[in-house]
Design a protein around this motif. Structure first.
Motif, mmCIF file in Angstrom:
data_model
loop_
_atom_site.group_PDB
_atom_site.id
_atom_site.type_symbol
_atom_site.label_atom_id
_atom_site.label_comp_id
_atom_site.label_asym_id
_atom_site.label_seq_id
_atom_site.Cartn_x
_atom_site.Cartn_y
_atom_site.Cartn_z
ATOM 1 N N PRO A 38 0.838 -1.205 0.000
ATOM 2 C CA PRO A 38 0.000 0.000 0.000
ATOM 3 C C PRO A 38 0.871 1.252 0.000
ATOM 4 C CG PRO A 38 0.099 -0.938 2.202
ATOM 5 C CD PRO A 38 0.820 -1.896 1.297
ATOM 6 N N ARG A 39 0.312 2.348 -0.477
ATOM 7 C CA ARG A 39 1.090 3.588 -0.494
ATOM 8 C C ARG A 39 1.477 4.021 0.913
ATOM 9 N NH1 ARG A 39 -1.991 7.323 -5.083
ATOM 10 N NH2 ARG A 39 -1.560 5.942 -6.852
ATOM 11 N N ASP A 40 0.584 3.796 1.854
ATOM 12 C CA ASP A 40 0.851 4.131 3.254
ATOM 13 C C ASP A 40 1.022 2.831 4.036
ATOM 14 O OD1 ASP A 40 0.953 4.961 5.862
ATOM 15 O OD2 ASP A 40 -0.815 6.260 5.755
ATOM 16 N N PRO A 41 2.227 2.538 4.548
ATOM 17 C CA PRO A 41 2.446 1.287 5.290
ATOM 18 C C PRO A 41 1.525 1.129 6.491
ATOM 19 C CG PRO A 41 4.543 2.358 4.774
ATOM 20 C CD PRO A 41 3.458 3.327 4.405
ATOM 21 N N ALA A 42 0.987 2.240 6.993
ATOM 22 C CA ALA A 42 0.081 2.149 8.140
ATOM 23 C C ALA A 42 -1.206 1.417 7.784
ATOM 24 C CB ALA A 42 -0.244 3.555 8.657
ATOM 25 N N HIS A 43 -1.509 1.310 6.480
ATOM 26 C CA HIS A 43 -2.747 0.662 6.060
ATOM 27 C C HIS A 43 -2.637 -0.857 6.032
ATOM 28 C CE1 HIS A 43 -3.958 4.602 3.804
ATOM 29 N NE2 HIS A 43 -4.132 4.673 5.121
ATOM 30 N N GLY A 44 -1.412 -1.392 6.121
ATOM 31 C CA GLY A 44 -1.246 -2.838 6.098
ATOM 32 C C GLY A 44 0.005 -3.233 5.369
ATOM 33 N N ASP A 45 0.139 -4.546 5.167
ATOM 34 C CA ASP A 45 1.313 -5.081 4.488
ATOM 35 C C ASP A 45 1.120 -5.136 2.976
ATOM 36 O OD1 ASP A 45 2.561 -5.525 6.961
ATOM 37 O OD2 ASP A 45 1.548 -7.461 7.173
ATOM 38 N N MET A 46 -0.109 -5.411 2.564
ATOM 39 C CA MET A 46 -0.425 -5.520 1.145
ATOM 40 C C MET A 46 -1.828 -4.995 0.908
ATOM 41 S SD MET A 46 1.082 -9.262 0.089
ATOM 42 C CE MET A 46 2.760 -9.733 0.496
ATOM 43 N N ALA A 47 -2.078 -4.631 -0.344
ATOM 44 C CA ALA A 47 -3.420 -4.171 -0.719
ATOM 45 C C ALA A 47 -3.770 -4.793 -2.069
ATOM 46 C CB ALA A 47 -3.461 -2.657 -0.810
ATOM 47 N N THR A 48 -5.039 -5.134 -2.236
ATOM 48 C CA THR A 48 -5.486 -5.649 -3.521
ATOM 49 C C THR A 48 -6.605 -4.775 -4.080
ATOM 50 O OG1 THR A 48 -6.439 -7.534 -4.715
ATOM 51 C CG2 THR A 48 -7.079 -7.285 -2.403
ATOM 52 N N ASN A 49 -6.595 -4.600 -5.389
ATOM 53 C CA ASN A 49 -7.599 -3.802 -6.093
ATOM 54 C C ASN A 49 -8.725 -4.669 -6.630
ATOM 55 O OD1 ASN A 49 -6.337 -5.206 -8.117
ATOM 56 N ND2 ASN A 49 -6.040 -3.457 -9.486
ATOM 57 N N ALA A 50 -8.792 -5.929 -6.213
ATOM 58 C CA ALA A 50 -9.712 -6.900 -6.810
ATOM 59 C C ALA A 50 -11.142 -6.373 -6.898
ATOM 60 C CB ALA A 50 -9.671 -8.201 -6.010
ATOM 61 N N ALA A 51 -11.654 -5.842 -5.812
ATOM 62 C CA ALA A 51 -13.048 -5.388 -5.799
ATOM 63 C C ALA A 51 -13.257 -4.228 -6.761
ATOM 64 C CB ALA A 51 -13.451 -4.990 -4.379
ATOM 65 N N MET A 52 -12.271 -3.346 -6.877
ATOM 66 C CA MET A 52 -12.396 -2.166 -7.726
ATOM 67 C C MET A 52 -12.436 -2.542 -9.209
ATOM 68 S SD MET A 52 -12.612 0.157 -5.449
ATOM 69 C CE MET A 52 -12.456 1.645 -6.420
ATOM 70 N N VAL A 53 -11.567 -3.486 -9.618
ATOM 71 C CA VAL A 53 -11.510 -3.817 -11.043
ATOM 72 C C VAL A 53 -12.598 -4.798 -11.461
ATOM 73 C CG1 VAL A 53 -9.033 -3.355 -11.170
ATOM 74 C CG2 VAL A 53 -9.813 -5.683 -10.704
#
Length: 581
Positions: A38-53
């Protein structure tokens, strides 16, 4: 091991499960689903765009998909939390065991960690440097040499079959000028007074060439017309200059697989064969071009020329391939040279050019597209200018070269390792300031020192462990119980190590080796931060007195850092420091 690929596979499996139970409609493509930091590490270790796409093709709200996906992922032991954010992004936090597993993977795989088979033996030709053989390499060539060499290493690291190639521009008028310049140094060596007219090469590097020639041929060419000596001196001078250039490249640690002579294209039918190939596809014709930009019909004389229909392959204007006197333009041998590359069976071509070749990109891409019938891509990377500084002032020109700073000037000042790393601290198409004082400075602001210091610190830990009788070999460390590695500062290092395989593939795919240098600086930063925390918290130190098991665990983390730094520096062509002096 690529933890990002592993978690993406986990996300894809969860999406397939949601499709099977009817939560998602059938037939969705998951190709555009990504898992990344994620752009901000405070948001977690990883992020997925699955729901958006997937929302639009699924006809669903992004948050509804994200919530369903989070529920599925929450059942996996690797996922500590799965939180929906904003309109439907999904942030993931992974368990500590995942990050500890990365440390073990690095040590088990050694220098294989991060290597990729992405290239699948793809044959890639990387042409770089390709300086006119009229003198020593200058600082602009240095940047192109470092960039091209690092890019070739990066592509090989990712499973490509790479050929490093140098195109010797020995077919043009500049080689005649070189021959005349050598002739003047030859006369000078025989005691004649000479003057160097404008347009010749007055650099001191030709003195030795003239002296050597005088010893070999005596006064054979004295007072003789050009017709007697020009052709012989062309070949002689070119060979001597290529010896000099090879030595310059060796000083920088660059070795070419192929040196291809432009001259070999003339009189051999190779240029004619390439042009005939294009003619057979209706791409060569006689025509009249429009006036160039900035020219008016009054100061432009339209004339019929032999043209390559490059506009059929993306160029702005068709290009002349033959002069009015029937000779080839400079573009014709370049077409033939790239045709030769294509016929040698390369799947991809990469040319590294200086900043002054920007206007050449479209025509060369058009030529390769036409010659390969769209099969072989050509990527042209432009390296921007390097500004040299010392003592707060621009670095002076080299007397030996006559009018520029040479590669040797730079390497002799700071060494090949520093030269190579610094040349990769900016993207190739961005200008670069090279300050001789700063690149030798021992501070965080000097990325070369900062990365090398991290590697040297690890080596010092291993040496101290040996003196203390604590085994520090890779096999022992790979088998260590890592459960004591759990502090946030330690896991931050492990997370950064996990990014290496993904980073390598991104850098190779985008042809951007500077990303490796940036990553190494960030990894060094996390390691130094952990080291400094150990000064405050004894439990974070890599060697724990009277606790061999914990020492092994923490040494394993440190050793994993050195393995990745060594691999990254290897791609850049830099030798890892064993100690700092």
């Amino acid at each position: 091991m690529n933890i990002f690929a592993d978690i993406r596979a986990l996300v894809t499996d969860a999406l397939n499960a949601l499709t099977e139970d009817g939560t998602l409609p059938a037939g969705l493509s998951f190709d555009n689903v990504t898992v990344e930091p994620p752009r901000d590490p405070a948001h977690g270790d990883m992020a997925t765009n699955a729901a958006m796409v997937l929302a639009k093709p699924a006809g669903m709200k992004p948050r509804d998909i994200a919530v369903a996906l989070a529920d599925r992922l929450g059942g996996d032991t690797r996922i500590e939390t799965a939180e929906v954010a904003g309109p439907g992004f999904l942030n993931l936090r992974l368990s500590g065991d995942v990050w500890r597993g990365v440390i073990g993977a690095v040590l088990q795989q050694g220098d294989g960690y991060g290597r990729s088979d992405m290239g699948q033996g793809h044959k890639v030709n990387v042409e770089y440097v390709s300086a006119n053989p009229t003198g020593p390499l200058h600082v602009g060539h240095t940047r192109g040499a470092v960039f091209g060499d690092a890019l070739a290493s990066l592509l090989a690291y990712c499973g490509n079959d790479v050929t490093r190639e140098y195109y010797i521009n020995d077919g043009g008028a500049q080689v005649d000028v070189l021959a005349r310049s050598v002739y003047l140094r030859y006369l000078e060596a025989l005691g004649r007074a000479v003057e160097f007219p404008d347009g010749t090469y007055p650099g001191e590097y030709l003195i030795e060439v003239g002296e050597t020639l005088a010893k070999e041929v005596g006064d054979r060419y004295v007072d003789q017309p050009e017709a007697v000596w020009l052709e012989q001196l062309r070949d002689y001078a070119t060979d001597k200059m290529m010896d000099l250039i090879r030595a310059d490249l060796a000083a920088l640690g660059v070795e070419m697989d192929v040196f291809f002579s432009e001259k070999s294209l003339y009189g051999t039918g190779k240029i004619e064969a390439a042009i005939d190939f294009l003619r057979g596809r209706g791409l060569i014709y006689r025509g009249v071009l429009e006036p160039p930009k900035g020219k008016t019909p009054e100061d432009w004389e339209p004339r019929e020329q032999t043209l390559f229909k490059s506009t059929d392959h993306g160029d702005d204007v068709d290009r002349p391939i033959m002069k009015s006197d029937g000779g080839w333009t400079y573009f014709a041998p370049d077409i033939a040279y790239h045709y030769d590359k294509i016929t040698r069976g390369f799947d991809e071509l990469i040319d590294v050019f200086g900043a002054d070749h920007g206007g050449y990109v479209k025509r060369m891409k058009a030529a390769v597209s036409a010659l390969s019938e769209g099969r072989v891509p050509l990527d042209i990377k432009l390296t921007q200018l390097v500004k040299l500084w010392k003592n707060g002032e621009p670095f002076k020109m080299s007397k030996r070269a006559g009018n520029f700073v040479t590669l040797r000037d730079v390497v002799e000042q700071v060494g090949p390792d520093v030269t190579r790393f610094v040349m990769l601290t900016r993207k190739n198409d961005a200008p670069l300031d090279f300050d001789f004082d700063k690149v030798l400075e021992q501070s965080r602001d000097n990325p070369v020192f900062y990365v090398q210091y991290a590697h040297a610190r690890v080596m010092s830990v291993l040496r101290k462990a040996e003196l203390a009788g604590i085994a520090g070999d890779d096999a022992t460390l790979a088998a260590a119980d890592l459960s004591s590695v759990g502090h946030e500062a330690e896991l931050a290092v492990a997370r950064k190590l996990a990014e290496w395989p993904r980073l390598v593939e991104i850098a190779a795919r985008s042809h951007e080796p500077h990303r490796v240098a940036f990553y190494l600086y960030e990894l060094a930063g996390e390691f130094h931060a952990l080291w400094n925390r150990g000064n405050e918290l004894p439990g974070l130190r890599f060697l724990q007195e009277d606790d061999t098991a914990t020492s092994h665990a923490k040494m394993a983390l440190a050793r994993a850092v050195s393995v990745v730094i060594s691999a990254g520096l290897g791609i850049l062509g830099v030798t890892p420091a064993q100690e700092m002096r």
